[in-house]
Scaffold this motif. Structure first.
Motif, PDB file in Angstrom:
ATOM      1  N   GLY A 155       0.820  -1.208   0.000  1.00 47.55           N
ATOM      2  CA  GLY A 155       0.000   0.000   0.000  1.00 47.55           C
ATOM      3  C   GLY A 155       0.850   1.252   0.000  1.00 47.55           C
ATOM      4  N   ILE A 156       0.201   2.382  -0.273  1.00 47.99           N
ATOM      5  CA  ILE A 156       0.853   3.689  -0.267  1.00 47.99           C
ATOM      6  C   ILE A 156       0.200   4.529   0.829  1.00 47.99           C
ATOM      7  N   ALA A 157       1.008   5.123   1.685  1.00 48.65           N
ATOM      8  CA  ALA A 157       0.515   6.014   2.740  1.00 48.65           C
ATOM      9  C   ALA A 157       1.101   7.403   2.523  1.00 48.65           C
ATOM     10  N   THR A 158       0.316   8.424   2.839  1.00 47.01           N
ATOM     11  CA  THR A 158       0.771   9.812   2.716  1.00 47.01           C
ATOM     12  C   THR A 158       0.706  10.472   4.078  1.00 47.01           C
ATOM     13  N   LYS A 159       1.820  11.073   4.481  1.00 47.02           N
ATOM     14  CA  LYS A 159       1.883  11.775   5.767  1.00 47.02           C
ATOM     15  C   LYS A 159       2.569  13.109   5.556  1.00 47.02           C
ATOM     16  N   SER A 160       1.867  14.186   5.903  1.00 44.30           N
ATOM     17  CA  SER A 160       2.403  15.548   5.754  1.00 44.30           C
ATOM     18  C   SER A 160       2.889  15.800   4.334  1.00 44.30           C
ATOM     19  N   GLY A 161       2.151  15.280   3.354  1.00 45.60           N
ATOM     20  CA  GLY A 161       2.484  15.510   1.960  1.00 45.60           C
ATOM     21  C   GLY A 161       3.564  14.605   1.406  1.00 45.60           C
ATOM     22  N   ILE A 162       4.137  13.736   2.240  1.00 46.21           N
ATOM     23  CA  ILE A 162       5.189  12.819   1.806  1.00 46.21           C
ATOM     24  C   ILE A 162       4.589  11.420   1.680  1.00 46.21           C
ATOM     25  N   ARG A 163       4.891  10.758   0.555  1.00 48.67           N
ATOM     26  CA  ARG A 163       4.294   9.443   0.289  1.00 48.67           C
ATOM     27  C   ARG A 163       5.275   8.327   0.597  1.00 48.67           C
ATOM     28  N   TYR A 164       4.749   7.256   1.160  1.00 46.99           N
ATOM     29  CA  TYR A 164       5.554   6.119   1.575  1.00 46.99           C
ATOM     30  C   TYR A 164       4.946   4.829   1.030  1.00 46.99           C
ATOM     31  N   LEU A 165       5.813   3.915   0.641  1.00 45.56           N
ATOM     32  CA  LEU A 165       5.401   2.570   0.252  1.00 45.56           C
ATOM     33  C   LEU A 165       5.540   1.645   1.447  1.00 45.56           C
ATOM     34  N   LEU A 166       4.467   0.950   1.785  1.00 44.85           N
ATOM     35  CA  LEU A 166       4.527  -0.115   2.782  1.00 44.85           C
ATOM     36  C   LEU A 166       4.706  -1.421   2.031  1.00 44.85           C
ATOM     37  N   ALA A 167       5.710  -2.174   2.414  1.00 44.01           N
ATOM     38  CA  ALA A 167       5.993  -3.418   1.698  1.00 44.01           C
ATOM     39  C   ALA A 167       6.536  -4.463   2.647  1.00 44.01           C
ATOM     40  N   ASP A 168       6.240  -5.715   2.341  1.00 42.33           N
ATOM     41  CA  ASP A 168       6.813  -6.835   3.080  1.00 42.33           C
ATOM     42  C   ASP A 168       8.153  -7.188   2.433  1.00 42.33           C
ATOM     43  N   THR A 169       9.150  -7.478   3.238  1.00 39.55           N
ATOM     44  CA  THR A 169      10.479  -7.810   2.739  1.00 39.55           C
ATOM     45  C   THR A 169      11.003  -9.026   3.486  1.00 39.55           C
ATOM     46  N   ASP A 183      13.159  -8.935   5.569  1.00 42.96           N
ATOM     47  CA  ASP A 183      13.408  -8.472   6.944  1.00 42.96           C
ATOM     48  C   ASP A 183      12.142  -8.054   7.659  1.00 42.96           C
ATOM     49  N   GLY A 184      10.983  -8.365   7.076  1.00 37.27           N
ATOM     50  CA  GLY A 184       9.726  -7.985   7.695  1.00 37.27           C
ATOM     51  C   GLY A 184       9.113  -6.765   7.035  1.00 37.27           C
ATOM     52  N   LEU A 185       8.059  -6.253   7.636  1.00 33.68           N
ATOM     53  CA  LEU A 185       7.351  -5.103   7.088  1.00 33.68           C
ATOM     54  C   LEU A 185       8.233  -3.862   7.166  1.00 33.68           C
ATOM     55  N   ARG A 186       8.351  -3.139   6.037  1.00 33.26           N
ATOM     56  CA  ARG A 186       9.212  -1.968   5.978  1.00 33.26           C
ATOM     57  C   ARG A 186       8.477  -0.817   5.285  1.00 33.26           C
ATOM     58  N   VAL A 187       8.975   0.415   5.532  1.00 31.27           N
ATOM     59  CA  VAL A 187       8.432   1.624   4.923  1.00 31.27           C
ATOM     60  C   VAL A 187       9.514   2.249   4.058  1.00 31.27           C
ATOM     61  N   PHE A 188       9.168   2.592   2.811  1.00 29.36           N
ATOM     62  CA  PHE A 188      10.111   3.214   1.879  1.00 29.36           C
ATOM     63  C   PHE A 188       9.536   4.548   1.416  1.00 29.36           C
ATOM     64  N   ARG A 189      10.304   5.598   1.584  1.00 28.40           N
ATOM     65  CA  ARG A 189       9.866   6.912   1.110  1.00 28.40           C
ATOM     66  C   ARG A 189       9.892   6.903  -0.422  1.00 28.40           C
ATOM     67  N   VAL A 190       8.744   7.216  -1.043  1.00 27.65           N
ATOM     68  CA  VAL A 190       8.630   7.105  -2.498  1.00 27.65           C
ATOM     69  C   VAL A 190       9.644   7.996  -3.201  1.00 27.65           C
ATOM     70  N   GLY A 191       9.925   9.170  -2.648  1.00 27.48           N
ATOM     71  CA  GLY A 191      10.877  10.080  -3.263  1.00 27.48           C
ATOM     72  C   GLY A 191      12.292   9.546  -3.316  1.00 27.48           C
ATOM     73  N   ARG A 192      12.599   8.507  -2.532  1.00 25.24           N
ATOM     74  CA  ARG A 192      13.937   7.926  -2.528  1.00 25.24           C
ATOM     75  C   ARG A 192      14.013   6.636  -3.347  1.00 25.24           C
TER      76      ARG A 192
END
Length: 333
Positions: free
Chosen positions: A171-185, A187-196
């Motif tokens: 899924g994709i989450a947005t917080k304070s205008g910044i978007r993050y990808l939630l993904a299983d890896t 190493d477990g559940l991780r969050v990746f900043r879409v801009g990176r």
């Protein structure tokens, strides 16, 4: 699905206010003329007041210009929807198409307000440094979430070279205008900043979604852990007059002000991941900020100062004196 197509056909009929041909409806729905004609006949058979007129100038229309309010939206709801989605339409052709269809489906008194809301803002995907917009990568990530496709993404943390990882996008989450990808890896559940995210490629495998996964619940849990890490340490210090806006620019909203001392300086506390990280962020303020506690933060600043002096300072160069106190303010600045 045929049900979706029949609804779209009815919306098209009620928005045109004229007779439409099967060919026009086929072009609107992206189907064959024969399929469009069958859909019109199905609407009539279902009791919708649709009738056809043969001959030149003929076509299909709603009896008496009848309208069916399929949106069920109130005026404030429509305004909120178009304010939310209108700016993104600049970068998303599919959003522009959806908005045009929704405008046509709205009752006439609500259309002008919806169109005004849709044009009330715009989005510029590139930042001031000219960095490439992230919209293309975001679209690829969103498609992978919807289609449940495993991905190989390139990801660059600040100051590090990109590294590839295989992820199961959830899924994709947005917080304070910044978007993050939630993904299983691995190493477990991780969050990746879409801009990176530097690259996105499907592996060809289906993504594995944890049983019972709920995006909102998972994001809240991860966000709480991230927040705890961001405020794991607190430093105390004092700031020179007229330093408040600069201090807040460096540390954001994690600054709390205390009393003003007789010399015009203001006590403050600030939170961050560690005393060393906070000290590194404040180093650029020089003598305008003095850290008092903990000792590890003061030691980190001392090391930074010694390194800078060794690199840039000439032997015998006097140290800069602290800025003279000026008009006091609480908070400073």
């Amino acid at each position: 699905m045929r049900a979706d197509r029949l609804v779209a056909a009815l919306l098209f009929l009620q928005s045109t206010r004229r007779r439409v041909t099967a060919a026009e409806l086929a072009a609107e729905l992206g189907v064959s003329e024969r399929t469009a004609r069958r859909d019109l006949e199905a609407l009539a058979a279902a009791g919708i007041p649709v009738y056809s007129q043969a001959g030149q100038g003929g076509g299909w229309s709603l009896v008496g210009g009848a309208r069916t309010d399929l949106t069920g939206l109130t005026a404030p709801e429509i305004r909120a929807l178009f304010l939310l989605t209108g700016p993104d339409a600049d970068a998303r052709p599919e959003t522009r198409t959806a908005l045009r269809k929704l405008v046509r489906a709205l009752p006439a008194p609500l259309r002008a307000d919806a169109e005004a809301a849709a044009g009330a803002g715009t989005v510029d995907g590139a930042d001031w440094t000219g960095t490439e917009p992230e919209e293309a990568r975001l679209a690829a990530l969103q498609r992978a979430v919807v289609d449940r496709r495993e991905l190989r993404i390139g990801y660059a943390r600040p100051g590090r070279a990109p590294r590839e990882r295989t992820v199961q996008p959830l899924g994709i989450a947005t917080k304070s205008g910044i978007r993050y990808l939630l993904a299983d890896t691995a190493d477990g559940l991780r969050v990746f900043r879409v801009g990176r995210v530097t690259s996105v490629a499907e592996t060809g495998a289906a993504a594995v979604r944890p049983e019972g996964f709920d995006l909102t619940t998972a994001w809240r849990a991860l966000a709480a852990r991230m927040k705890d890490r961001l405020v794991a340490a607190t430093v105390r210090g004092r700031a020179a007059p007229d330093t408040g806006s600069v201090l807040e620019g460096v540390l954001g909203g994690r600054v709390r002000y205390g009393e003003r001392t007789p010399d015009g300086w203001t006590a403050f506390e600030a939170d961050g991941p560690s005393p060393e990280v906070i000290a590194a962020r404040l180093a650029g303020l020089g003598a305008r900020v003095e850290l008092l506690d903990p000792p590890s933060a003061r030691a980190a600043l001392a090391r930074t100062g010694a390194e800078l002096t060794a690199l840039y300072g000439a032997p015998g160069t006097p140290a800069a004196a602290p800025r003279a106190p000026g008009r006091a303010a609480t908070p400073p600045g």
